[in-house]
Design a protein around this motif. Structure first.
Motif, PDB file in Angstrom:
ATOM      1  N   PRO A 159      -1.669   2.827  12.027  1.00  0.00           N
ATOM      2  CA  PRO A 159      -1.006   3.870  11.242  1.00  0.00           C
ATOM      3  C   PRO A 159       0.413   4.149  11.722  1.00  0.00           C
ATOM      4  CG  PRO A 159      -2.554   4.861  12.774  1.00  0.00           C
ATOM      5  CD  PRO A 159      -2.705   3.369  12.900  1.00  0.00           C
ATOM      6  N   THR A 160       1.243   4.538  10.780  1.00  0.00           N
ATOM      7  CA  THR A 160       2.602   4.978  11.081  1.00  0.00           C
ATOM      8  C   THR A 160       3.008   6.022  10.051  1.00  0.00           C
ATOM      9  OG1 THR A 160       4.920   4.317  11.387  1.00  0.00           O
ATOM     10  CG2 THR A 160       3.658   3.090   9.737  1.00  0.00           C
ATOM     11  N   GLN A 161       3.748   7.020  10.497  1.00  0.00           N
ATOM     12  CA  GLN A 161       4.300   8.002   9.553  1.00  0.00           C
ATOM     13  C   GLN A 161       5.686   7.583   9.095  1.00  0.00           C
ATOM     14  OE1 GLN A 161       3.960  11.766  11.686  1.00  0.00           O
ATOM     15  NE2 GLN A 161       2.225  12.288  10.389  1.00  0.00           N
ATOM     16  N   TRP A 162       6.250   6.578   9.753  1.00  0.00           N
ATOM     17  CA  TRP A 162       7.607   6.146   9.436  1.00  0.00           C
ATOM     18  C   TRP A 162       7.568   5.143   8.290  1.00  0.00           C
ATOM     19  CZ3 TRP A 162      10.389   1.505   9.650  1.00  0.00           C
ATOM     20  CH2 TRP A 162      11.762   1.650   9.498  1.00  0.00           C
TER      21      TRP A 162
ATOM     22  N   ASP B 134       0.810  -1.224   0.000  1.00  0.00           N
ATOM     23  CA  ASP B 134       0.000   0.000   0.000  1.00  0.00           C
ATOM     24  C   ASP B 134       0.843   1.273   0.000  1.00  0.00           C
ATOM     25  OD1 ASP B 134      -2.358  -1.410  -0.015  1.00  0.00           O
ATOM     26  OD2 ASP B 134      -2.580  -1.403   2.161  1.00  0.00           O
ATOM     27  N   ALA B 135       2.161   1.148  -0.102  1.00  0.00           N
ATOM     28  CA  ALA B 135       3.058   2.306  -0.016  1.00  0.00           C
ATOM     29  C   ALA B 135       3.544   2.708  -1.400  1.00  0.00           C
ATOM     30  CB  ALA B 135       4.238   1.976   0.890  1.00  0.00           C
ATOM     31  N   ASP B 136       2.641   3.149  -2.242  1.00  0.00           N
ATOM     32  CA  ASP B 136       2.949   3.489  -3.635  1.00  0.00           C
ATOM     33  C   ASP B 136       4.106   4.475  -3.756  1.00  0.00           C
ATOM     34  OD1 ASP B 136       0.668   2.012  -4.295  1.00  0.00           O
ATOM     35  OD2 ASP B 136      -0.598   3.784  -4.043  1.00  0.00           O
ATOM     36  N   GLY B 137       4.973   4.213  -4.715  1.00  0.00           N
ATOM     37  CA  GLY B 137       6.004   5.165  -5.131  1.00  0.00           C
ATOM     38  C   GLY B 137       6.925   5.651  -4.038  1.00  0.00           C
ATOM     39  N   GLU B 138       7.345   6.892  -4.197  1.00  0.00           N
ATOM     40  CA  GLU B 138       8.309   7.509  -3.297  1.00  0.00           C
ATOM     41  C   GLU B 138       7.654   7.930  -1.986  1.00  0.00           C
ATOM     42  OE1 GLU B 138      11.656   7.851  -3.932  1.00  0.00           O
ATOM     43  OE2 GLU B 138      11.205   6.650  -5.714  1.00  0.00           O
TER      44      GLU B 138
ATOM     45  N   TYR C 189       1.220   5.680   6.604  1.00  0.00           N
ATOM     46  CA  TYR C 189       1.395   4.316   6.109  1.00  0.00           C
ATOM     47  C   TYR C 189       0.815   3.360   7.148  1.00  0.00           C
ATOM     48  CZ  TYR C 189       4.606   6.707   2.975  1.00  0.00           C
ATOM     49  OH  TYR C 189       5.156   7.548   2.051  1.00  0.00           O
ATOM     50  N   GLU C 190       1.015   2.053   6.946  1.00  0.00           N
ATOM     51  CA  GLU C 190       0.483   1.086   7.903  1.00  0.00           C
ATOM     52  C   GLU C 190       1.480  -0.030   8.183  1.00  0.00           C
ATOM     53  OE1 GLU C 190      -4.321   1.070   7.248  1.00  0.00           O
ATOM     54  OE2 GLU C 190      -3.142  -0.338   6.057  1.00  0.00           O
ATOM     55  N   ARG C 191       1.358  -0.562   9.388  1.00  0.00           N
ATOM     56  CA  ARG C 191       2.013  -1.801   9.789  1.00  0.00           C
ATOM     57  C   ARG C 191       0.923  -2.751  10.257  1.00  0.00           C
ATOM     58  NH1 ARG C 191       7.411  -2.718  10.203  1.00  0.00           N
ATOM     59  NH2 ARG C 191       8.701  -0.894   9.848  1.00  0.00           N
TER      60      ARG C 191
END
Length: 150
Positions: free
Chosen positions: A134-137, A53-57, A64-66
């Motif tokens: 959720p995570t921003q990292w 789910d972390a498309d591209g750059e 994002y997610e873990r």
């Protein structure tokens, strides 16, 4: 849009390569890994970054997610560890890759730690469970550009 939970089986080196890409940057403590010789099984539970789910750059401010992911290897004949201190049960390791060879699967971790799972044949299952969080990292990797010769 969030992808459905991961549920995969790996039975050869190509499958392990796919699983490796999906498990890259998963984090887990030693306490979440176990070898069950009576069951010929090695199992672990990791906090997996959802690369699918972390498309591209990387995008500033993007969420994002873990998710928790259980991974088991069956038909295991032995497990060897390198650069692990079994007494540090809460020490967290970052999984960099899985690599399969003839009769084994290596779990390669940051800090030069390795677990070799000796197998009669590759038989691995991975499945997400629980709700993602959720995570921003977002994990980042240095890229090495190889100069081209003209």
């Amino acid at each position: 849009m969030t992808s459905p939970p991961l549920k995969l089986a790996a039975t050869d080196a190509e499958d392990i390569a796919v699983l490796s890409a999906l498990l890259q940057d998963a984090v887990l403590p030693i306490a979440e890994m176990t070898y069950l010789p009576a069951e010929s099984r090695f199992a672990l539970v990791a906090n997996r970054f959802r690369w699918e789910d972390a498309d591209g750059e990387k995008q500033p401010g993007r969420i994002y997610e873990r998710v928790r992911c259980g991974v088991s290897f069956d038909r295991v004949t032995g497990v060897r560890r390198q650069n692990f201190d079994q007494k540090l049960r809460s020490q967290v390791f970052e999984l960099l890759a899985l690599a399969a060879g003839d009769g084994y699967v290596d779990l390669l971790f940051a800090g030069n730690a390795t677990i070799r799972v000796d197998v009669e044949k590759i038989l691995c299952h991975a499945e997400d469970f629980g709700e993602p969080w959720p995570t921003q990292w977002r994990p980042e990797h240095e890229t090495t550009d190889t100069p081209t010769k003209d």
